[in-house]
Design an enzyme around this catalytic site. Structure first.
Site, PDB file in Angstrom:
ATOM      1  N   TYR A 117       0.828  -1.209   0.000  1.00 16.29           N
ATOM      2  CA  TYR A 117       0.000   0.000   0.000  1.00 16.29           C
ATOM      3  C   TYR A 117       0.867   1.267   0.000  1.00 16.29           C
ATOM      4  CZ  TYR A 117      -4.699  -1.978   0.826  1.00 16.29           C
ATOM      5  OH  TYR A 117      -5.911  -2.612   0.710  1.00 16.29           O
ATOM      6  N   GLU A 235      -8.603  -4.761   9.040  1.00 14.72           N
ATOM      7  CA  GLU A 235      -7.369  -4.620   9.819  1.00 14.72           C
ATOM      8  C   GLU A 235      -7.660  -4.270  11.266  1.00 14.72           C
ATOM      9  OE1 GLU A 235      -2.981  -2.573   9.177  1.00 14.72           O
ATOM     10  OE2 GLU A 235      -4.714  -1.722   8.183  1.00 14.72           O
TER      11      GLU A 235
END
Length: 383
Positions: A117, A235
């Site tokens: 990311y 997450e």
């Protein structure tokens, strides 16, 4: 939903404790340990309904497993990113073929994953991604760019990468979520990042025309932002409760240090210790409430704000209770480890990053303001 633990959950907790007590002491290197967990059916709890995981477990039982794993001091998980981030993302956005290909190897501990990311200049501002992926005539993407702060990149077999597939797009438009194999010599380079703790938990990853197959696009080309945001929500799921068990253990050690040093006699220190304990209890019940209600808009951002600041303050408190002794410690001179930190010193230094990684506090507050409270969006491009 009233999130509580039933008699069945308590029986499950006893089963988990018994298995961990028997196997943790003999845990070997991390990849072997993942296979041990997979063979016993402890990876992918709750995936069984789709035929991809091992055991069938309720949400409360998944919480029980995460808590007991953290409580017994079991080894850090190399499979965390695949199991807790990519797995739920594929279940939500993946094709049947993608689920059948990638979930079973995660569930048996055979394939490890890392996350592509963050980039230099596009960390908390993820929409600024510049890594590009060009689709060739052979149906293969060529991925070129750089990712940073990539945990487990040196161990991983695969990386899920957020890349720009539309060269004329800006911000969150034109992004695609790709599954990229890491074993591509000459096309992928991993460089460890040395931290001020002296360790290298993170890496830089350089992609130079790395191949990704078109059938390994998750959610469709151009839908990467939606998939990526969904993953960030996972997450902050069950794993946050296991994280809080670790926090409680760290707090206990700080309290013990305060008693040994006599700092606990200081009313200011004592008040800070009590506040840390109370705030940790609030975080636990808030996490349980959020899970029980199936998730709230903005809940992941609120949770990140809470635990990031809490853990950072704990690191500062760990230094305060030790006084001058906090600034010295064992010294180990070598090219690979110019100094050695004790546990409290490592906690203090590492926790300085808690309010930055995983989305900085500023970003989390903006998300809450705009997406939950409905406040006007922050102007872009204003100096």
């Amino acid at each position: 939903m009233d999130f509580g633990f039933t008699a069945e959950d308590r029986a499950f907790r006893e089963e988990v404790r018994a298995w961990l007590s028997e196997h943790v002491a003999g845990a070997q290197e991390r990849r072997t340990w993942e296979r041990t967990l997979g063979k016993a059916g402890w990876i992918g709890l709750g995936w069984a309904e789709g035929g991809y995981g091992n055991r069938s477990a309720t949400l409360t039982q998944q919480v029980v497993w995460a808590e007991e794993y953290a409580r017994c001091g079991a080894p850090p998980r190399s499979g965390h990113i695949g199991e807790n981030l990519l797995g739920p993302t594929l279940l939500a956005h993946g094709t049947d073929e993608q689920k059948a290909r990638f979930l079973p190897p995660i569930a048996v501990g055979e394939e490890l994953w890392c996350q592509g990311y963050s980039e230099p200049g596009a960390g908390s501002d993820l929409a600024g991604v510049r890594t590009k992926a060009d689709l060739g005539s052979d149906g293969t993407y060529r991925v070129t760019g750089q990712k940073i702060w990539t945990s487990l990149a040196r161990e991983a077999d695969w990386c899920f990468v957020l890349a720009r597939t539309d060269p004329d797009s800006t911000r969150h438009h034109g992004l695609t979520f790709l599954l990229v194999p890491m074993d591509q010599p000459g096309r992928i380079e991993v460089r460890p990042i040395r931290q001020m703790t002296g360790t290298s938990d993170f890496n830089e990853v350089f992609f130079d025309g790395a191949h990704a197959r078109v059938e390994h696009v998750v959610g469709g080309e151009g839908a990467g932002w939606t998939v990526a945001m969904g993953l960030l929500g996972f997450e902050r799921g069950v794993s946050t409760l296991a994280q809080q068990i670790g926090f409680a253990q760290e707090l206990g050690r700080v309290v013990e240090a305060a008693v040994r040093s006599g700092a606990v006699g200081d009313p200011v220190v004592r008040e800070r210790l009590v506040r840390q304990w109370a705030e940790l209890r609030v975080m636990r019940w808030n996490a349980l409430r959020t899970l029980g209600r199936g998730g709230d808009a903005g809940a992941p951002s609120a949770a990140k704000l809470l635990w990031g600041g809490w853990h950072q303050r704990l690191g500062e408190l760990a230094m305060q209770v030790r006084g001058a002794a906090a600034g010295v410690g064992p010294v180990q001179w070598s090219p690979s480890a110019p100094y050695e930190l004790d546990e409290a010193q490592h906690l203090f230094l590492f926790s300085r990053a808690d309010t930055i990684y995983g989305g900085s506090d500023q970003i989390q507050r903006t998300i809450i303001a705009e997406r939950v409270l409905g406040l006007p969006r922050e102007p872009k491009g204003v100096v």
